[in-house]
Design a protein around this motif. Structure first.
Motif, PDB file in Angstrom:
ATOM      1  N   ARG A 156       0.900  -1.191  -0.111  1.00  0.00           N
ATOM      2  CA  ARG A 156      -0.107   0.087   0.090  1.00  0.00           C
ATOM      3  C   ARG A 156       0.891   1.153  -0.094  1.00  0.00           C
ATOM      4  NH1 ARG A 156      -5.450  -0.079   1.248  1.00  0.00           N
ATOM      5  NH2 ARG A 156      -6.338  -2.146   0.107  1.00  0.00           N
ATOM      6  N   ILE A 157       2.182   1.343   0.476  1.00  0.00           N
ATOM      7  CA  ILE A 157       2.735   2.537   0.564  1.00  0.00           C
ATOM      8  C   ILE A 157       3.904   2.506  -0.628  1.00  0.00           C
ATOM      9  CG2 ILE A 157       2.960   2.584   3.281  1.00  0.00           C
ATOM     10  CD1 ILE A 157       5.710   1.401   3.203  1.00  0.00           C
ATOM     11  N   MET A 158       3.998   1.325  -1.349  1.00  0.00           N
ATOM     12  CA  MET A 158       4.802   1.482  -2.396  1.00  0.00           C
ATOM     13  C   MET A 158       4.584   2.630  -3.473  1.00  0.00           C
ATOM     14  SD  MET A 158       7.097  -0.511  -1.939  1.00  0.00           S
ATOM     15  CE  MET A 158       7.108  -0.051  -0.451  1.00  0.00           C
ATOM     16  N   PRO A 159       3.448   3.148  -3.657  1.00  0.00           N
ATOM     17  CA  PRO A 159       3.383   4.338  -4.913  1.00  0.00           C
ATOM     18  C   PRO A 159       4.129   5.407  -4.184  1.00  0.00           C
ATOM     19  CG  PRO A 159       1.051   3.166  -4.411  1.00  0.00           C
ATOM     20  CD  PRO A 159       2.191   2.474  -3.465  1.00  0.00           C
ATOM     21  N   LEU A 160       4.389   5.574  -3.114  1.00  0.00           N
ATOM     22  CA  LEU A 160       5.295   6.689  -2.584  1.00  0.00           C
ATOM     23  C   LEU A 160       6.724   6.814  -3.183  1.00  0.00           C
ATOM     24  CD1 LEU A 160       4.195   6.709   1.237  1.00  0.00           C
ATOM     25  CD2 LEU A 160       3.604   8.221  -0.698  1.00  0.00           C
ATOM     26  N   PHE A 161       6.928   5.388  -3.696  1.00  0.00           N
ATOM     27  CA  PHE A 161       8.546   5.084  -4.032  1.00  0.00           C
ATOM     28  C   PHE A 161       8.460   4.689  -5.392  1.00  0.00           C
ATOM     29  CE2 PHE A 161       8.263   3.498   0.564  1.00  0.00           C
ATOM     30  CZ  PHE A 161       8.746   4.743   1.038  1.00  0.00           C
ATOM     31  N   LYS A 162       7.546   5.308  -6.215  1.00  0.00           N
ATOM     32  CA  LYS A 162       7.598   4.759  -7.699  1.00  0.00           C
ATOM     33  C   LYS A 162       8.532   4.960  -8.600  1.00  0.00           C
ATOM     34  CE  LYS A 162       4.555   8.518  -8.829  1.00  0.00           C
ATOM     35  NZ  LYS A 162       2.982   8.957  -9.267  1.00  0.00           N
ATOM     36  N   GLU A 163       9.410   6.096  -7.872  1.00  0.00           N
ATOM     37  CA  GLU A 163      10.666   6.633  -8.734  1.00  0.00           C
ATOM     38  C   GLU A 163      11.897   6.116  -8.044  1.00  0.00           C
ATOM     39  OE1 GLU A 163      10.355  10.820  -9.156  1.00  0.00           O
ATOM     40  OE2 GLU A 163       8.410  10.924 -10.281  1.00  0.00           O
ATOM     41  N   LYS A 164      11.729   5.305  -7.051  1.00  0.00           N
ATOM     42  CA  LYS A 164      12.927   4.815  -6.375  1.00  0.00           C
ATOM     43  C   LYS A 164      13.254   3.370  -6.792  1.00  0.00           C
ATOM     44  CE  LYS A 164      12.775   8.623  -3.687  1.00  0.00           C
ATOM     45  NZ  LYS A 164      14.000   9.747  -3.765  1.00  0.00           N
ATOM     46  N   SER A 165      14.524   3.020  -6.458  1.00  0.00           N
ATOM     47  CA  SER A 165      14.774   1.527  -6.641  1.00  0.00           C
ATOM     48  C   SER A 165      14.511   0.592  -5.454  1.00  0.00           C
ATOM     49  CB  SER A 165      16.359   1.592  -7.081  1.00  0.00           C
ATOM     50  OG  SER A 165      16.692   0.040  -7.263  1.00  0.00           O
ATOM     51  N   VAL A 166      13.424  -0.059  -5.593  1.00  0.00           N
ATOM     52  CA  VAL A 166      13.014  -0.892  -4.564  1.00  0.00           C
ATOM     53  C   VAL A 166      13.322  -2.390  -4.537  1.00  0.00           C
ATOM     54  CG1 VAL A 166      11.163  -1.218  -2.874  1.00  0.00           C
ATOM     55  CG2 VAL A 166      11.252   0.904  -4.018  1.00  0.00           C
ATOM     56  N   THR A 167      13.976  -2.900  -3.751  1.00  0.00           N
ATOM     57  CA  THR A 167      13.980  -4.439  -3.455  1.00  0.00           C
ATOM     58  C   THR A 167      13.397  -4.837  -2.497  1.00  0.00           C
ATOM     59  OG1 THR A 167      16.343  -4.259  -4.394  1.00  0.00           O
ATOM     60  CG2 THR A 167      15.674  -6.178  -3.456  1.00  0.00           C
ATOM     61  N   PHE A 168      12.664  -6.135  -2.741  1.00  0.00           N
ATOM     62  CA  PHE A 168      11.774  -6.652  -1.786  1.00  0.00           C
ATOM     63  C   PHE A 168      12.255  -7.827  -1.101  1.00  0.00           C
ATOM     64  CE2 PHE A 168       9.091  -4.175  -4.285  1.00  0.00           C
ATOM     65  CZ  PHE A 168       8.253  -3.622  -3.347  1.00  0.00           C
ATOM     66  N   ILE A 169      11.909  -8.093   0.200  1.00  0.00           N
ATOM     67  CA  ILE A 169      12.298  -9.461   1.128  1.00  0.00           C
ATOM     68  C   ILE A 169      11.043  -9.807   1.508  1.00  0.00           C
ATOM     69  CG2 ILE A 169      13.504 -10.495   2.711  1.00  0.00           C
ATOM     70  CD1 ILE A 169      16.023  -8.966   2.000  1.00  0.00           C
ATOM     71  N   SER A 170      10.554 -11.085   1.346  1.00  0.00           N
ATOM     72  CA  SER A 170       9.484 -11.866   2.191  1.00  0.00           C
ATOM     73  C   SER A 170       9.930 -13.372   2.289  1.00  0.00           C
ATOM     74  CB  SER A 170       8.296 -11.536   1.252  1.00  0.00           C
ATOM     75  OG  SER A 170       7.128 -11.773   2.181  1.00  0.00           O
ATOM     76  N   ASN A 171       8.842 -13.990   2.684  1.00  0.00           N
ATOM     77  CA  ASN A 171       8.973 -15.529   3.111  1.00  0.00           C
ATOM     78  C   ASN A 171       8.032 -16.141   2.268  1.00  0.00           C
ATOM     79  OD1 ASN A 171       6.558 -14.720   4.320  1.00  0.00           O
ATOM     80  ND2 ASN A 171       7.489 -14.972   6.548  1.00  0.00           N
ATOM     81  N   LYS A 172       7.772 -15.846   1.118  1.00  0.00           N
ATOM     82  CA  LYS A 172       7.041 -16.801   0.227  1.00  0.00           C
ATOM     83  C   LYS A 172       7.260 -16.202  -1.402  1.00  0.00           C
ATOM     84  CE  LYS A 172       2.199 -18.447  -0.486  1.00  0.00           C
ATOM     85  NZ  LYS A 172       0.629 -18.444  -0.120  1.00  0.00           N
ATOM     86  N   LYS A 173       7.797 -17.319  -2.069  1.00  0.00           N
ATOM     87  CA  LYS A 173       8.038 -17.025  -3.403  1.00  0.00           C
ATOM     88  C   LYS A 173       7.353 -16.693  -4.349  1.00  0.00           C
ATOM     89  CE  LYS A 173      11.917 -20.645  -3.332  1.00  0.00           C
ATOM     90  NZ  LYS A 173      12.262 -21.899  -3.771  1.00  0.00           N
ATOM     91  N   THR A 174       5.902 -17.008  -4.084  1.00  0.00           N
ATOM     92  CA  THR A 174       4.833 -16.497  -4.952  1.00  0.00           C
ATOM     93  C   THR A 174       4.631 -15.182  -4.946  1.00  0.00           C
ATOM     94  OG1 THR A 174       3.103 -17.304  -3.411  1.00  0.00           O
ATOM     95  CG2 THR A 174       3.923 -18.904  -5.171  1.00  0.00           C
ATOM     96  N   LEU A 175       4.915 -14.510  -3.925  1.00  0.00           N
ATOM     97  CA  LEU A 175       4.667 -12.797  -3.735  1.00  0.00           C
ATOM     98  C   LEU A 175       5.564 -12.266  -4.879  1.00  0.00           C
ATOM     99  CD1 LEU A 175       4.636 -12.519   0.041  1.00  0.00           C
ATOM    100  CD2 LEU A 175       2.771 -12.823  -1.524  1.00  0.00           C
ATOM    101  N   LYS A 176       6.460 -12.735  -5.354  1.00  0.00           N
ATOM    102  CA  LYS A 176       7.115 -12.197  -6.364  1.00  0.00           C
ATOM    103  C   LYS A 176       6.394 -11.623  -7.583  1.00  0.00           C
ATOM    104  CE  LYS A 176      11.345 -13.016  -9.641  1.00  0.00           C
ATOM    105  NZ  LYS A 176      12.451 -13.974  -9.881  1.00  0.00           N
ATOM    106  N   ASP A 177       5.320 -12.411  -7.893  1.00  0.00           N
ATOM    107  CA  ASP A 177       4.435 -11.903  -8.935  1.00  0.00           C
ATOM    108  C   ASP A 177       3.697 -10.573  -8.598  1.00  0.00           C
ATOM    109  OD1 ASP A 177       4.926 -14.258 -10.284  1.00  0.00           O
ATOM    110  OD2 ASP A 177       3.473 -15.210  -9.416  1.00  0.00           O
ATOM    111  N   THR A 178       3.592 -10.217  -7.426  1.00  0.00           N
ATOM    112  CA  THR A 178       2.929  -9.196  -7.000  1.00  0.00           C
ATOM    113  C   THR A 178       3.694  -7.808  -7.167  1.00  0.00           C
ATOM    114  OG1 THR A 178       3.292  -9.282  -4.636  1.00  0.00           O
ATOM    115  CG2 THR A 178       1.507 -10.288  -5.371  1.00  0.00           C
ATOM    116  N   VAL A 179       4.993  -7.879  -7.301  1.00  0.00           N
ATOM    117  CA  VAL A 179       6.120  -6.931  -7.508  1.00  0.00           C
ATOM    118  C   VAL A 179       6.834  -6.913  -8.665  1.00  0.00           C
ATOM    119  CG1 VAL A 179       6.160  -6.308  -4.942  1.00  0.00           C
ATOM    120  CG2 VAL A 179       7.660  -8.082  -5.788  1.00  0.00           C
ATOM    121  N   GLU A 180       6.251  -7.250  -9.773  1.00  0.00           N
ATOM    122  CA  GLU A 180       6.907  -7.329 -11.115  1.00  0.00           C
ATOM    123  C   GLU A 180       7.782  -6.107 -11.309  1.00  0.00           C
ATOM    124  OE1 GLU A 180       4.355  -8.368 -14.105  1.00  0.00           O
ATOM    125  OE2 GLU A 180       3.880 -10.245 -13.376  1.00  0.00           O
ATOM    126  N   GLY A 181       9.005  -6.439 -11.926  1.00  0.00           N
ATOM    127  CA  GLY A 181       9.877  -5.202 -12.294  1.00  0.00           C
ATOM    128  C   GLY A 181      10.721  -4.841 -11.121  1.00  0.00           C
TER     129      GLY A 181
END
Length: 285
Positions: A156-181
């Motif tokens: 929900r807060i990711m739109p604040l960083f749309k012009e930033k380089s963001v890397t994600f870490i979580s504990n479920k591989k399928t969540l990668k599809d929700t942060v494409e790019g």
């Protein structure tokens, strides 16, 4: 700051620190002789080599000469004292293990700390006179959250960083599809009841942060995010904790711990913002 100016500033700080470090070492050798402590040439050369190695390790770990550290004086000071402290510990441990010369270890430590304190005072005095034109730059952000509500709130807060380089870490591989790019890494699902998975999670989170070297760590919890906050605190990285909206009566246990570690802690309930460091700025859901 323009690239050439930034490169010049980083190079000058690294060069002057390197010269200062060598002066401190040979001053330590000189004063050690006053106490009747003598080193052979091979010992001196080995000591110089280890001093250089330990300084490279400590400054690399705490990013003393990073472009983002150079950007702000307060970050230079924090990185300096972390680097100097870690270097002194490493070098003193080496001296005591090889020569068992406690007087020299103490003398060198005192000279290094005094020398860098003086150099940073000079830096503080001269920096405003340089008047370099610092420009706004995007910071690399590491966003950490567990699966479920924590992950939803993070997105929900990711739109604040749309012009930033963001890397994600979580504990479920399928969540990668929700942060494409965006780059995405997984860590084991861990809690206090699963000691092995918790250890694996600690190792992976530490490894990713050391590898990625983010400039900001932001998390909505829980265990992986708290570990990220802890490692970020040790390495001098800016850290932000957002407590889950599910914690309406009081902060979560992880949030309470984060209060002592993170640079900024947010609650999503106004009545919980009773501490100066605890900030309410609305809710995410």
């Amino acid at each position: 700051m323009q690239t050439r100016q930034l490169t010049f500033l980083r190079s000058m700080l690294a060069l002057t620190d390197f010269v200062l470090l060598n002066v401190c070492l040979f001053a330590g050798f000189h004063f050690a002789t006053k106490f009747g402590i003598f080193f052979t040439n091979p010992d001196m050369y080995t000591g110089v080599a280890f001093m250089w190695i330990s300084w490279v390790i400590s400054t690399g770990m705490f990013r003393l000469y990073s472009e983002y550290t150079i950007y702000k004086l307060s970050d230079i000071y924090k990185a300096t004292w972390r680097s100097v402290t870690f270097h002194v510990v490493l070098f003193s441990a080496y001296i005591l293990s090889v020569h068992v010369v406690i007087h020299f270890a103490f003398i060198y430590s005192l000279i290094v700390i005094s020398g860098f304190a003086f150099s940073r005072i000079v830096c503080y005095v001269l920096m405003p006179l340089i008047k370099l034109d610092f420009e706004n730059r995007n910071a690399n952000i590491l966003a950490i959250a567990s699966v479920g509500g924590h992950w939803i709130e993070l997105l929900r807060i990711m739109p604040l960083f749309k012009e930033k380089s963001v890397t994600f870490i979580s504990n479920k591989k399928t969540l990668k599809d929700t942060v494409e790019g965006h780059a995405f890494y997984t860590v084991p699902d861990a809690n206090k009841d699963s000691k092995i998975d918790l250890i694996r999670c600690v190792v992976k989170v530490c490894g990713y942060i050391l590898f990625l070297r983010p400039h900001v760590i932001i998390t909505t919890g829980a265990a992986p995010g708290l570990l990220g906050i802890l490692v970020g605190k040790i390495l001098g990285i800016k850290t932000i904790w957002i407590d889950s909206i599910a914690n309406a009566e009081k902060l979560s246990l992880s949030g309470s711990i984060a209060m002592w570690l993170a640079d900024r802690v947010y609650t999503q309930w106004e009545h919980l913002a009773t501490e100066p460091k605890l900030v309410y700025s609305g809710n995410l859901l």
